[in-house]
Design a protein around this motif. Structure first.
Motif, mmCIF file in Angstrom:
data_model
loop_
_atom_site.group_PDB
_atom_site.id
_atom_site.type_symbol
_atom_site.label_atom_id
_atom_site.label_comp_id
_atom_site.label_asym_id
_atom_site.label_seq_id
_atom_site.Cartn_x
_atom_site.Cartn_y
_atom_site.Cartn_z
ATOM 1 N N GLU A 65 0.824 -1.213 0.000
ATOM 2 C CA GLU A 65 0.000 0.000 0.000
ATOM 3 C C GLU A 65 0.855 1.259 0.000
ATOM 4 O OE1 GLU A 65 -3.231 0.040 -0.690
ATOM 5 O OE2 GLU A 65 -2.992 -2.127 -0.846
ATOM 6 N N ILE A 66 1.986 1.239 0.689
ATOM 7 C CA ILE A 66 2.893 2.391 0.658
ATOM 8 C C ILE A 66 3.394 2.622 -0.763
ATOM 9 C CG2 ILE A 66 5.190 3.194 1.362
ATOM 10 C CD1 ILE A 66 4.535 1.970 4.159
ATOM 11 N N VAL A 67 3.764 1.538 -1.447
ATOM 12 C CA VAL A 67 4.289 1.670 -2.815
ATOM 13 C C VAL A 67 3.197 2.065 -3.798
ATOM 14 C CG1 VAL A 67 5.297 0.396 -4.755
ATOM 15 C CG2 VAL A 67 6.217 0.082 -2.445
ATOM 16 N N PHE A 68 2.093 1.317 -3.815
ATOM 17 C CA PHE A 68 1.098 1.520 -4.874
ATOM 18 C C PHE A 68 0.090 2.614 -4.569
ATOM 19 C CE2 PHE A 68 2.837 -2.653 -5.728
ATOM 20 C CZ PHE A 68 3.121 -2.533 -7.074
ATOM 21 N N THR A 71 2.483 6.061 -2.839
ATOM 22 C CA THR A 71 3.488 6.695 -3.691
ATOM 23 C C THR A 71 3.020 6.802 -5.138
ATOM 24 O OG1 THR A 71 5.230 5.809 -2.252
ATOM 25 C CG2 THR A 71 5.900 6.605 -4.418
ATOM 26 N N LEU A 72 2.706 5.668 -5.760
ATOM 27 C CA LEU A 72 2.359 5.667 -7.191
ATOM 28 C C LEU A 72 1.031 6.358 -7.475
ATOM 29 C CD1 LEU A 72 3.074 4.836 -10.067
ATOM 30 C CD2 LEU A 72 1.989 2.608 -9.597
ATOM 31 N N GLN A 73 0.000 6.050 -6.707
ATOM 32 C CA GLN A 73 -1.329 6.616 -6.999
ATOM 33 C C GLN A 73 -1.348 8.139 -6.888
ATOM 34 O OE1 GLN A 73 -4.582 4.214 -5.621
ATOM 35 N NE2 GLN A 73 -6.032 5.900 -5.715
ATOM 36 N N PRO A 74 -0.766 8.754 -5.849
ATOM 37 C CA PRO A 74 -0.765 10.222 -5.828
ATOM 38 C C PRO A 74 0.085 10.833 -6.948
ATOM 39 C CG PRO A 74 0.061 9.345 -3.731
ATOM 40 C CD PRO A 74 -0.283 8.191 -4.603
ATOM 41 N N TRP A 75 1.179 10.151 -7.299
ATOM 42 C CA TRP A 75 2.011 10.628 -8.404
ATOM 43 C C TRP A 75 1.201 10.627 -9.695
ATOM 44 C CZ3 TRP A 75 3.998 8.457 -12.927
ATOM 45 C CH2 TRP A 75 5.020 9.184 -13.544
ATOM 46 N N LEU A 76 0.466 9.533 -9.923
ATOM 47 C CA LEU A 76 -0.387 9.444 -11.111
ATOM 48 C C LEU A 76 -1.529 10.453 -11.056
ATOM 49 C CD1 LEU A 76 -0.514 5.559 -11.398
ATOM 50 C CD2 LEU A 76 0.549 7.136 -13.054
ATOM 51 N N ASN A 91 -6.162 5.575 -9.820
ATOM 52 C CA ASN A 91 -6.474 4.305 -9.158
ATOM 53 C C ASN A 91 -6.374 3.152 -10.151
ATOM 54 O OD1 ASN A 91 -7.448 2.203 -7.563
ATOM 55 N ND2 ASN A 91 -9.464 3.091 -7.284
ATOM 56 N N LEU A 92 -6.948 3.322 -11.335
ATOM 57 C CA LEU A 92 -6.915 2.261 -12.339
ATOM 58 C C LEU A 92 -5.483 1.923 -12.741
ATOM 59 C CD1 LEU A 92 -8.349 0.319 -14.269
ATOM 60 C CD2 LEU A 92 -8.494 2.212 -15.906
ATOM 61 N N LEU A 93 -4.676 2.944 -13.015
ATOM 62 C CA LEU A 93 -3.289 2.702 -13.432
ATOM 63 C C LEU A 93 -2.455 2.091 -12.307
ATOM 64 C CD1 LEU A 93 -2.748 5.957 -15.519
ATOM 65 C CD2 LEU A 93 -2.986 3.612 -16.392
ATOM 66 N N ALA A 94 -2.634 2.577 -11.079
ATOM 67 C CA ALA A 94 -1.905 1.996 -9.938
ATOM 68 C C ALA A 94 -2.345 0.552 -9.721
ATOM 69 C CB ALA A 94 -2.132 2.838 -8.680
ATOM 70 N N LEU A 109 -3.781 -15.661 -14.094
ATOM 71 C CA LEU A 109 -5.126 -15.634 -13.536
ATOM 72 C C LEU A 109 -5.109 -15.071 -12.120
ATOM 73 C CD1 LEU A 109 -8.143 -16.202 -13.678
ATOM 74 C CD2 LEU A 109 -7.654 -18.562 -12.966
ATOM 75 N N HIS A 110 -4.159 -15.524 -11.300
ATOM 76 C CA HIS A 110 -4.065 -14.997 -9.934
ATOM 77 C C HIS A 110 -3.716 -13.510 -9.934
ATOM 78 C CE1 HIS A 110 -3.994 -19.260 -8.802
ATOM 79 N NE2 HIS A 110 -4.499 -18.816 -7.664
ATOM 80 N N ALA A 111 -2.846 -13.105 -10.851
ATOM 81 C CA ALA A 111 -2.500 -11.685 -10.956
ATOM 82 C C ALA A 111 -3.722 -10.869 -11.366
ATOM 83 C CB ALA A 111 -1.356 -11.498 -11.949
ATOM 84 N N LEU A 112 -4.502 -11.390 -12.309
ATOM 85 C CA LEU A 112 -5.717 -10.696 -12.744
ATOM 86 C C LEU A 112 -6.751 -10.612 -11.617
ATOM 87 C CD1 LEU A 112 -7.165 -9.375 -15.145
ATOM 88 C CD2 LEU A 112 -8.035 -11.627 -15.745
ATOM 89 N N LEU A 113 -6.816 -11.636 -10.782
ATOM 90 C CA LEU A 113 -7.794 -11.652 -9.691
ATOM 91 C C LEU A 113 -7.509 -10.619 -8.609
ATOM 92 C CD1 LEU A 113 -8.437 -15.481 -9.298
ATOM 93 C CD2 LEU A 113 -10.055 -13.748 -10.110
ATOM 94 N N VAL A 114 -6.287 -10.079 -8.560
ATOM 95 C CA VAL A 114 -6.015 -9.035 -7.563
ATOM 96 C C VAL A 114 -6.418 -7.647 -8.065
ATOM 97 C CG1 VAL A 114 -4.139 -10.350 -6.500
ATOM 98 C CG2 VAL A 114 -3.598 -8.571 -8.151
ATOM 99 N N LEU A 115 -6.781 -7.528 -9.344
ATOM 100 C CA LEU A 115 -7.170 -6.220 -9.871
ATOM 101 C C LEU A 115 -8.419 -5.642 -9.195
ATOM 102 C CD1 LEU A 115 -6.636 -3.906 -11.846
ATOM 103 C CD2 LEU A 115 -7.923 -5.193 -13.560
ATOM 104 N N PRO A 116 -9.535 -6.385 -9.090
ATOM 105 C CA PRO A 116 -10.702 -5.786 -8.417
ATOM 106 C C PRO A 116 -10.434 -5.389 -6.955
ATOM 107 C CG PRO A 116 -11.377 -7.668 -9.734
ATOM 108 C CD PRO A 116 -9.870 -7.677 -9.716
ATOM 109 N N PRO A 117 -9.803 -6.255 -6.141
ATOM 110 C CA PRO A 117 -9.506 -5.790 -4.781
ATOM 111 C C PRO A 117 -8.592 -4.565 -4.770
ATOM 112 C CG PRO A 117 -9.328 -8.177 -4.868
ATOM 113 C CD PRO A 117 -9.496 -7.682 -6.293
ATOM 114 N N SER A 118 -7.652 -4.509 -5.699
ATOM 115 C CA SER A 118 -6.764 -3.356 -5.758
ATOM 116 C C SER A 118 -7.532 -2.070 -6.032
ATOM 117 C CB SER A 118 -5.694 -3.576 -6.834
ATOM 118 O OG SER A 118 -4.822 -2.468 -6.897
#
Length: 150
Positions: A65-68, A71-76, A91-94, A109-118
């Motif tokens: 959460e610190i990274v994405f 850091t990343l989401q406010p930068w974006l 939010n979408l890009l992060a 598939l597992h990587a894709l499944l973390v997109l909605p929770p993210s």
């Protein structure tokens, strides 16, 4: 807020404990686990090692959460202003970057499944203006994922 300033405490005006959407996000955790179970057929037959659960709940959520989100989401957000309903471009890009980072240790598939929770984590980062809420939701989602699926 600069890209290197991380805000752990929530902003003024939004109390997560009185936010129905926060409680709904937590209640969706078991649904996320169920969908993941159905899509991956990954039923666990024995409990995970204590240290695996500890990493998944106490270490990874704050770091990720610190990274994405911190850091990343406010930068974006400083570089994009688009919004589609409750989802910002930042939010979408992060979240896409977060999902892609899971390809380092998981199949597609597992990587894709973390997109909605993210997207949920990013939404609460913006809604509560801090990292405390997304870290809590992330830790809860990880607890179920590791306990039931990994």
């Amino acid at each position: 807020m600069s890209a290197f300033t991380v805000k752990l405490r929530d902003g003024v005006g939004m109390n997560r404990w009185r936010d129905d959407q926060f409680w709904l996000a937590l209640a969706l955790g078991p649904i996320v686990w169920g969908v993941s179970l159905g899509l991956t057929h990954g039923v666990r037959h024995e409990p995970p090692a204590w240290w695996v659960l500890a990493l998944a709940v106490l270490v990874y959520p704050p770091l990720e959460e610190i990274v994405f989100r911190g850091t990343l989401q406010p930068w974006l957000a400083q570089r994009t202003g688009r919004r589609w309903g409750g989802v910002t471009a930042a939010n979408l890009l992060a979240s896409l970057a977060f999902a892609a980072s899971h390809l380092l240790r998981h199949d597609w598939l597992h990587a894709l499944l973390v997109l909605p929770p993210s997207l949920v984590f990013g939404y609460f980062y913006e809604r509560h203006r801090g990292l405390a809420s997304p870290i809590m939701i992330h830790a809860f989602y990880n607890a179920g994922y590791v306990y039931f699926l990994s």
